[in-house]
Design a protein around this motif. Sequence first.
Motif, short mmCIF file in Angstrom:
data_model
loop_
_atom_site.label_atom_id
_atom_site.label_comp_id
_atom_site.label_asym_id
_atom_site.label_seq_id
_atom_site.Cartn_x
_atom_site.Cartn_y
_atom_site.Cartn_z
N PRO A 211 0.81 -1.22 0.00
CA PRO A 211 0.00 0.00 0.00
C PRO A 211 0.84 1.27 0.00
N TYR A 212 1.96 1.22 0.72
CA TYR A 212 2.80 2.42 0.76
C TYR A 212 3.38 2.72 -0.62
N TYR A 213 3.85 1.71 -1.30
CA TYR A 213 4.45 1.91 -2.62
C TYR A 213 3.40 2.36 -3.65
N GLU A 214 2.20 1.83 -3.51
CA GLU A 214 1.19 2.02 -4.58
C GLU A 214 0.29 3.22 -4.40
N ARG A 215 0.14 3.72 -3.18
CA ARG A 215 -0.83 4.78 -2.93
C ARG A 215 -0.18 6.15 -2.78
N ASN A 216 -0.90 7.16 -3.23
CA ASN A 216 -0.50 8.55 -2.99
C ASN A 216 -1.67 9.37 -2.45
N ASP A 217 -2.76 8.70 -2.13
CA ASP A 217 -3.97 9.42 -1.71
C ASP A 217 -4.12 9.50 -0.20
N LEU A 218 -3.16 8.99 0.56
CA LEU A 218 -3.19 9.15 2.00
C LEU A 218 -2.56 10.49 2.33
N TRP A 219 -3.34 11.37 2.97
CA TRP A 219 -2.94 12.78 3.09
C TRP A 219 -1.59 12.97 3.74
N TRP A 220 -1.21 12.09 4.67
CA TRP A 220 0.05 12.29 5.38
C TRP A 220 1.26 12.05 4.47
N THR A 222 1.41 13.15 1.10
CA THR A 222 1.61 14.24 0.14
C THR A 222 0.96 15.55 0.54
N GLY A 223 0.26 15.55 1.67
CA GLY A 223 -0.41 16.77 2.11
C GLY A 223 -1.86 16.79 1.68
N TRP A 224 -2.63 17.63 2.37
CA TRP A 224 -4.06 17.70 2.08
C TRP A 224 -4.33 18.11 0.63
N GLY A 225 -3.46 18.91 0.07
CA GLY A 225 -3.69 19.37 -1.29
C GLY A 225 -3.64 18.26 -2.32
N GLU A 226 -2.91 17.18 -2.00
CA GLU A 226 -2.79 16.06 -2.92
C GLU A 226 -3.68 14.89 -2.52
N GLY A 227 -3.83 14.69 -1.21
CA GLY A 227 -4.63 13.57 -0.74
C GLY A 227 -6.09 13.96 -0.57
N ASP A 228 -6.80 13.21 0.24
CA ASP A 228 -8.22 13.46 0.46
C ASP A 228 -8.42 14.64 1.41
N VAL A 229 -9.03 15.70 0.92
CA VAL A 229 -9.32 16.86 1.76
C VAL A 229 -10.71 16.67 2.35
N VAL A 238 0.27 19.17 6.32
CA VAL A 238 0.69 17.96 7.02
C VAL A 238 0.85 18.28 8.49
N ASN A 239 1.05 17.24 9.29
CA ASN A 239 1.27 17.43 10.71
C ASN A 239 2.16 16.32 11.24
N TYR A 268 13.02 6.92 -1.38
CA TYR A 268 12.93 8.27 -1.96
C TYR A 268 11.52 8.85 -1.76
N LYS A 269 10.55 7.99 -1.74
CA LYS A 269 9.19 8.46 -1.44
C LYS A 269 9.11 9.01 -0.02
#
Length: 632
Positions: A211-220, A222-229, A238-239, A268-269
């Motif tokens: 899941p870590y390698y495949e997902r980018n939609d978890l806000w923590w 990439t930030g709220w701007g990229e993940g689910d707001v 982020v926090n 690198y991610k």
Amino acid sequence: MASSIAFCNPKRNLLTDSYTRKFVNSVLAKDYSWITYPSYSDRMGWSQLPEEVRKKTIQEGEKYIGYDWPIFTATMYLEFTRAGNRSIIDEAISNRLRALRSLVMAELMEGEGRFIDDIINGVFTYCEQTYWGSSAHFYLYGFGNSDPNGSINDPYTVLPDIDNPIIDLMASDVSADLAWIWYFFHEEFDKISPVISKRLKHELQNKILSPYYERNDLWWMTGWGEGDVIFERSNWIVNNWTPWITSNMLTTILLMEGNPDTKLYGIYKTMISMDIFMNTYPLDGACDEGPSYWRHAGGKLFDYLNIFRKATNGAVDIFNDELIKNIGRYIYRVYISNGGHYVNWSNAAQIIRHDGGHIFRFGEAIGDPVMKKFGAFLLRESNFGKETITGNIGQSLENLFHLEKWQDTRPSEPLIHEFYFPESELAFARDKEETNDGFYFAAWGNNNSGGHNHNDVGNCILFFNGTPVLVDVGRGGNGTAMHNLPLINGIAQSTGGKYKANDSKFSSSTRKVSFSTDITKAYPSQANVNKWTRSYTLIRGEKFSIVDRYQLSQNSGNTAFHFMTGLQTRLIKPGVLELHSEDYTLQMKYNPFLVAIDIEEKMFRNEISRITFNLINTELSGNMLFEIVKAR
């Protein structure tokens, strides 16, 4: 949810702008040579630890021999969405993890195999569990196409979904611990059955790594701007979740990922996520989540950078950057007294116990002698070296094997004379440097954004002889009326970044320290306030004063000044209120012709009283002075 920091700083990209993928690949350890702890089979290495630590840690593990590993039922998860109660599942998570960690540390200390079967039972219990995290974080699953923004209390699933693995704080903690267990014990497991290690690796892959390698939609990530707001706070980026989870991800990847290309991708991610986190931090290093959360924000940043530096033999190292240094220094700069009192703005408790080893090692990394001495002080106060080692496995290992020099460091409390965090608008000062004698105050401006916001722009705390006088009640005390602040025309401050302080100013001299801030814009228009400036002045060795200068467009007759205290109160006469502790007595002086006093005794947690001064002056403008002095 934890609070957050907005993009208000330049995109520093301290990691990805300094170290390319190619460079990281060239310096990254290709095996486990970066691990600086004895292997399980190195009994000589473990025997070097203090006998008292080993004895008590083994005794702690013995409590869990034959432990009946609890099963997490569906209704335990459902309790959150049905009744808003997360404590049932969270306590079960904590208890189970405590048992596993205790067994692991005991076996590492003793090395006789007595705890192995119980560790295997724990491992298999986790392997059989669908999800290692909290029900309060099911919003990470999403909300479906009909309502993509949804509500934190109404995700699309109210039970763990095995086909949609998510990673929250608790899941990442379990992941890192299980990765260390695999590293230390997989050979011992294989002597019993190779299925154990194989299964553990399989579950870490499916629940965490893939899941870590495949997902980018978890806000923590990439930030709220990229993940689910989902919180409708456009300034949330982020926090503490980001360094907390990402440090655990780096640990898991380094210990478990066997494919070199995938390992490099994953590492690198983590660098990208950590750059996002550091980009949001103010240069002054202040943690907007408060000193309690520092261990999960700045502290986890340290953990991440520390393990990364080890895994690259020192080639990836940004500890010399001023931002990183200030993030570390923050925790001793906001320290007040007695081993547990800090400037508890945001969502912090009144008494906080930090890990002295964590602070000492951070101080070593940034070359800060004050921080090292503070860490040594906390280690001494906690009787380190003579007590059971507890906590997550990685942190325990670091404290066991990388605190060689702490006893050679003179322990001391960082009783700083004064300091100002300019970006965060946080000020403090004390009467005398290097002593708790006399007054200490802290006050802040800033704004009312973030999940830990208490609507407390302009608030202050006051101590005398190292003990609290005017307090921030901390968790559970949200709201302007629960702080040392005014309600203007009966109206409290509002939530959001636009409700903020302006024109904050700090000045100091040998005799006098002042902080002032315009809190007008912290209140909504309904407050009918044209101008309100709150000022604090410490005359060293003499008094502390609070001055409000205000201009109202309307005076409805229900403006009130609030002060929170745990001291006993007694009205001596109109204009003089006594604040009494066992060790001293102070007097709070005010103009009785301008305000009428009302005291609600022990109204918060049966400990804290609220002093209310109701404005009886009917003028639209005026000044209000409160002075606190030691009684003669």
